[in-house]
Write a protein that holds these residues in place. Structure first.
Motif, mmCIF file in Angstrom:
data_model
loop_
_atom_site.group_PDB
_atom_site.id
_atom_site.type_symbol
_atom_site.label_atom_id
_atom_site.label_comp_id
_atom_site.label_asym_id
_atom_site.label_seq_id
_atom_site.Cartn_x
_atom_site.Cartn_y
_atom_site.Cartn_z
ATOM 1 N N ALA A 168 -20.769 2.365 -14.764
ATOM 2 C CA ALA A 168 -20.617 2.812 -13.369
ATOM 3 C C ALA A 168 -19.357 2.253 -12.727
ATOM 4 N N ASP A 169 -18.947 1.028 -13.102
ATOM 5 C CA ASP A 169 -17.778 0.419 -12.477
ATOM 6 C C ASP A 169 -16.525 0.509 -13.353
ATOM 7 N N LEU A 170 -16.588 1.303 -14.438
ATOM 8 C CA LEU A 170 -15.474 1.323 -15.391
ATOM 9 C C LEU A 170 -14.157 1.814 -14.794
ATOM 10 N N PRO A 171 -14.123 2.904 -13.998
ATOM 11 C CA PRO A 171 -12.819 3.322 -13.448
ATOM 12 C C PRO A 171 -12.129 2.223 -12.657
ATOM 13 N N GLY A 172 -12.868 1.489 -11.853
ATOM 14 C CA GLY A 172 -12.270 0.402 -11.093
ATOM 15 C C GLY A 172 -11.765 -0.713 -11.983
ATOM 16 N N ARG A 173 -12.526 -1.046 -13.011
ATOM 17 C CA ARG A 173 -12.104 -2.101 -13.934
ATOM 18 C C ARG A 173 -10.842 -1.696 -14.709
ATOM 19 N N VAL A 174 -10.774 -0.432 -15.134
ATOM 20 C CA VAL A 174 -9.606 0.020 -15.893
ATOM 21 C C VAL A 174 -8.372 0.105 -14.988
ATOM 22 N N SER A 175 -8.576 0.555 -13.752
ATOM 23 C CA SER A 175 -7.478 0.562 -12.792
ATOM 24 C C SER A 175 -6.927 -0.856 -12.610
ATOM 25 N N ALA A 176 -7.805 -1.829 -12.473
ATOM 26 C CA ALA A 176 -7.373 -3.220 -12.320
ATOM 27 C C ALA A 176 -6.653 -3.712 -13.572
ATOM 28 N N LEU A 177 -7.167 -3.328 -14.743
ATOM 29 C CA LEU A 177 -6.517 -3.715 -16.001
ATOM 30 C C LEU A 177 -5.074 -3.224 -16.042
ATOM 31 N N LEU A 178 -4.868 -1.951 -15.720
ATOM 32 C CA LEU A 178 -3.517 -1.384 -15.763
ATOM 33 C C LEU A 178 -2.614 -2.010 -14.708
ATOM 34 N N ARG A 179 -3.169 -2.291 -13.529
ATOM 35 C CA ARG A 179 -2.364 -2.920 -12.471
ATOM 36 C C ARG A 179 -1.942 -4.339 -12.842
ATOM 37 N N HIS A 180 -2.706 -4.964 -13.722
ATOM 38 C CA HIS A 180 -2.332 -6.301 -14.183
ATOM 39 C C HIS A 180 -1.391 -6.259 -15.389
ATOM 40 N N LEU A 181 -1.577 -5.314 -16.290
ATOM 41 C CA LEU A 181 -0.787 -5.278 -17.517
ATOM 42 C C LEU A 181 0.576 -4.609 -17.352
ATOM 43 N N LEU A 182 0.605 -3.476 -16.662
ATOM 44 C CA LEU A 182 1.836 -2.675 -16.651
ATOM 45 C C LEU A 182 3.023 -3.356 -15.986
ATOM 46 N N PRO A 183 2.852 -4.195 -14.961
ATOM 47 C CA PRO A 183 4.033 -4.876 -14.404
ATOM 48 C C PRO A 183 4.771 -5.751 -15.415
ATOM 49 N N SER A 184 4.108 -6.173 -16.478
ATOM 50 C CA SER A 184 4.763 -7.030 -17.473
ATOM 51 C C SER A 184 5.631 -6.239 -18.444
ATOM 52 N N VAL A 185 5.533 -4.891 -18.416
ATOM 53 C CA VAL A 185 6.298 -4.088 -19.365
ATOM 54 C C VAL A 185 7.103 -2.970 -18.707
ATOM 55 N N THR A 186 6.860 -2.677 -17.437
ATOM 56 C CA THR A 186 7.418 -1.479 -16.795
ATOM 57 C C THR A 186 8.499 -1.839 -15.794
ATOM 58 N N MET A 187 9.567 -1.041 -15.761
ATOM 59 C CA MET A 187 10.623 -1.235 -14.773
ATOM 60 C C MET A 187 10.047 -1.099 -13.363
ATOM 61 N N PRO A 188 10.468 -1.937 -12.419
ATOM 62 C CA PRO A 188 9.893 -1.907 -11.065
ATOM 63 C C PRO A 188 9.952 -0.542 -10.389
#
Length: 228
Positions: A168-188
């Motif tokens: 039930a809470d998976l979309p929110g958890r995955v959104s948080a995962l991407l918001r934490h991971l992608l800044p370490s690899v993606t141009m601002p």
């Protein structure tokens, strides 16, 4: 033609029924008899399409990603994020996907579970490599390494979500995962343009289904175009 259509429908019925049994019982506990009962087909019909429980399980594992796919995006990082978010949404609504994930995560012996992880790794590496070629990534990124981290992290997040909320809470958890991971690899500048919201997966699903329906109605229509 009618026989071919009937055979396709029978195969889909068997796969969907097997998925429901595998999801509820797991690979080891599931039996062919249970799947036959759920599918409402004869043993001969089942064995025409699948020779064993292992073949059924591999069919479920491979079928989950065959039809509903993310439309091509101009930003390959957005396309990769959409792929992850779409999968999270489908875990909530699609028995085939839920069964495929259970089979992938089931640590009981007797089933080769490597296929989905390897396939997801290849798909993610391809998109990340394209993003790198387009200048979307920071200089230090190694695509295959980043792909492995994302696939592994998603596996852990979905497993946690299943345990605590039955997805039930998976979309929110995955959104948080991407918001934490992608800044370490993606141009601002690219990062600022991404949609990583917890409703994105449902929106992509609706978009993908609409395109699929149009393709089924007009198989030769050229309707797959890049979008933001």
């Amino acid at each position: 033609m009618a026989e071919q259509v009937r055979a396709i429908r029978t195969r889909q019925t068997i796969l969907m029924s097997a998925a429901k049994v595998f999801e509820s019982r797991g690979y080891q506990a599931a039996t062919i008899s249970e799947i036959l009962t759920a599918a409402g087909v004869t043993k001969g019909a089942l064995y025409f399409h699948f020779q064993s429980k292992d073949e059924l399980a591999q069919g479920v594992l491979s079928e989950q990603d065959q039809r509903i796919v993310v439309p091509e995006r101009a930003s390959k990082i957005q396309e990769m994020a959409d792929t992850v978010l779409l999968h999270a949404h489908r875990l909530q609504v699609d028995p085939l996907v839920r069964a495929g994930v259970r089979l992938s995560m089931d640590q009981q012996p007797g089933l080769d579970r490597s296929g989905p992880f390897l396939r997801w790794g290849e798909i993610s590496t391809e998109m990340i490599t394209k993003a790198q070629a387009q200048g979307e990534l920071l200089p230090h990124v190694v695509p295959a390494e980043t792909a492995d981290v994302i696939v592994g992290a998603f596996a852990g997040i979905q497993s946690m979500s299943q345990a605590v909320s039955d997805y039930a809470d998976l979309p929110g958890r995955v959104s948080a995962l991407l918001r934490h991971l992608l800044p370490s690899v993606t141009m601002p500048a690219v990062l600022a343009s991404l949609d990583l919201s917890d409703t994105r997966g449902a929106d992509v699903y609706a978009e993908a289904v609409k395109i699929l329906e149009a393709q089924d109605a007009e198989p030769d229509a050229g309707i797959k175009t890049p979008t933001a």
